[in-house]
Structures are given as C-alpha cells and as structure tokens.
Scaffold this active site. Structure first.
Site, PDB file in Angstrom:
ATOM      1  N   SER A  19     -54.904  10.639  -5.987  1.00  0.00           N
ATOM      2  CA  SER A  19     -54.287  10.804  -7.304  1.00  0.00           C
ATOM      3  C   SER A  19     -54.281  12.295  -7.623  1.00  0.00           C
ATOM      4  CB  SER A  19     -55.041   9.975  -8.349  1.00  0.00           C
ATOM      5  OG  SER A  19     -54.410  10.070  -9.614  1.00  0.00           O
ATOM      6  N   HIS A  46     -50.588   8.524  -6.763  1.00  0.00           N
ATOM      7  CA  HIS A  46     -50.090   8.248  -8.110  1.00  0.00           C
ATOM      8  C   HIS A  46     -49.050   9.297  -8.497  1.00  0.00           C
ATOM      9  CE1 HIS A  46     -54.268   6.264  -8.739  1.00  0.00           C
ATOM     10  NE2 HIS A  46     -53.419   5.453  -8.138  1.00  0.00           N
ATOM     11  N   ASP A 139     -59.261   3.750  -9.146  1.00  0.00           N
ATOM     12  CA  ASP A 139     -58.358   2.994  -8.292  1.00  0.00           C
ATOM     13  C   ASP A 139     -58.821   3.092  -6.838  1.00  0.00           C
ATOM     14  OD1 ASP A 139     -56.150   1.425  -7.625  1.00  0.00           O
ATOM     15  OD2 ASP A 139     -54.885   3.191  -7.264  1.00  0.00           O
TER      16      ASP A 139
END
Length: 200
Positions: A19, A46, A139
């Site tokens: 991310s 992401h 995540d």
C-alpha cells in the site's frame, strides 16, 4: 530439506501486497528477481480508483520481467507480473485463471490483499508464496493466516525497515509469517524458494 518434502516445496505462484510506499518497495523487489522467473507474480497495490493508473508502466521500468494490469479470465503465465487494476479485486482460480471481481470492498479496500491471498491458499495450498510489503492498515493479515493454514509460505517486510509498518506488522502479529526480512533481501529468498521446484 529432505527428498520426501520436495513435492511440498514446489511453488507455483507468488502473491504480493503493498500500500503506502509500495511503488518503491515493489520496484526494488521486482528489479531483483532477475529475468527468467519460473512462476507468475500477482500484485495487489492499493490505488486511487479515481485516476487512470500507470503502475504497470512504472514497475515495468524497474524490472526485466513483463508487467501488465491483470485481465479477467486470462491465464497467469510464468515470469509475468500481473497487477490488480484499480477498483477490482484480483483473485486466482483453478489452473491459474485470473478473476477480476467488482464485489464489495473489504475493510474499505478494493483490491484487497486478503482476497488475493485467500484465493492463493484455496487453489495452490502449499504451492503458494505470499509476501506483504510496506503499507498502512492491516490488509493481508487475514490472508496470510489462511495461506499458512493451507501449508503455503509467508514472507513479510521487516516492519522496522518498512516505509509504513502497518501492513507488515499486522502480518507478523498473526504468527503466520515464515520470513521477516529487509526489503532488499526478499527477492533472494523468493528466488531460492522457487528454485527448489523440480529438484529431488
């Protein structure tokens, strides 16, 4: 490593999640994997869905491996890097068929690493490797737990060396991580793992 374990040590896929700070992290990792990599690499980074993404182009300049946005229904080929497009979950189905899903966000994220990792665990079991790089949030943690429970191998960037420690720290906290490594050492370990394929 003993001969009777060789079948369990044969890896067929690598899944990577990142991310915040991930473009740099992915560039370092992919750039160190070399040219003839024997299995597909699936990436969830992401991305802001409001903007057209150039991530495949950016990463493609940092590695000699081909990099592309994943397409629904295509077959994951060895040595190719597939990146989840913005606003679509990336999963892998039987025989390496890629699936792009518009299903609801997971923890406000689409794509979500958890879904990719869970699909790797379900389809590949002990033949899957997953890796969590820099990023905020958690995540991937649920997914690495699933991969480990199915006999797969889990790698996390050392949270103390990550640009953003949230994702790798959450993965490490599950107790499911096999290797906790500085970014620069991850590619060497992945190459070593997939190189065991076919040896016995």
């Amino acid at each position: 490593m003993t001969a009777q374990h060789d079948s369990a040590e044969r890896y067929d896929i690598v899944g990577v999640a990142s991310s915040a700070g991930g473009i740099h992290g992915l560039g370092v990792l992919l750039g160190a994997l070399g040219t003839a990599f024997p299995v597909p690499i699936l990436i969830v980074q992401h991305l802001d869905p409001r903007h057209r993404t150039v991530i495949a182009d950016v990463l493609g300049r940092r590695t000699s491996l081909p990099v592309k946005l994943a397409e629904d229904g295509e077959h994951a080929e060895p040595g190719v890097v597939y990146v989840a497009p913005p606003d679509r979950h990336l999963l892998v189905g039987p025989e390496g068929t890629l699936v792009l899903s518009p299903s609801e966000a997971v923890n406000f994220l689409r794509p979500a690493a958890d879904l990719l990792f869970e699909s790797v665990a379900s389809v590949y079991g002990a033949r899957g490797i997953v890796c969590v790089l820099t990023g905020t949030g958690s995540d991937g943690a649920r997914g690495v737990d699933e991969v480990k429970s199915q006999g797969g191998t889990v790698i996390a960037q050392d949270p103390d060396t990550a640009e953003f420690r949230g994702m790798p720290a959450s993965a490490v906290a599950t107790g499911a991580v096999d290797f906790v490594l500085p970014l620069e050492e991850i590619a060497t370990v992945i190459r070593g793992l997939v190189a065991t394929e076919g040896q016995g």
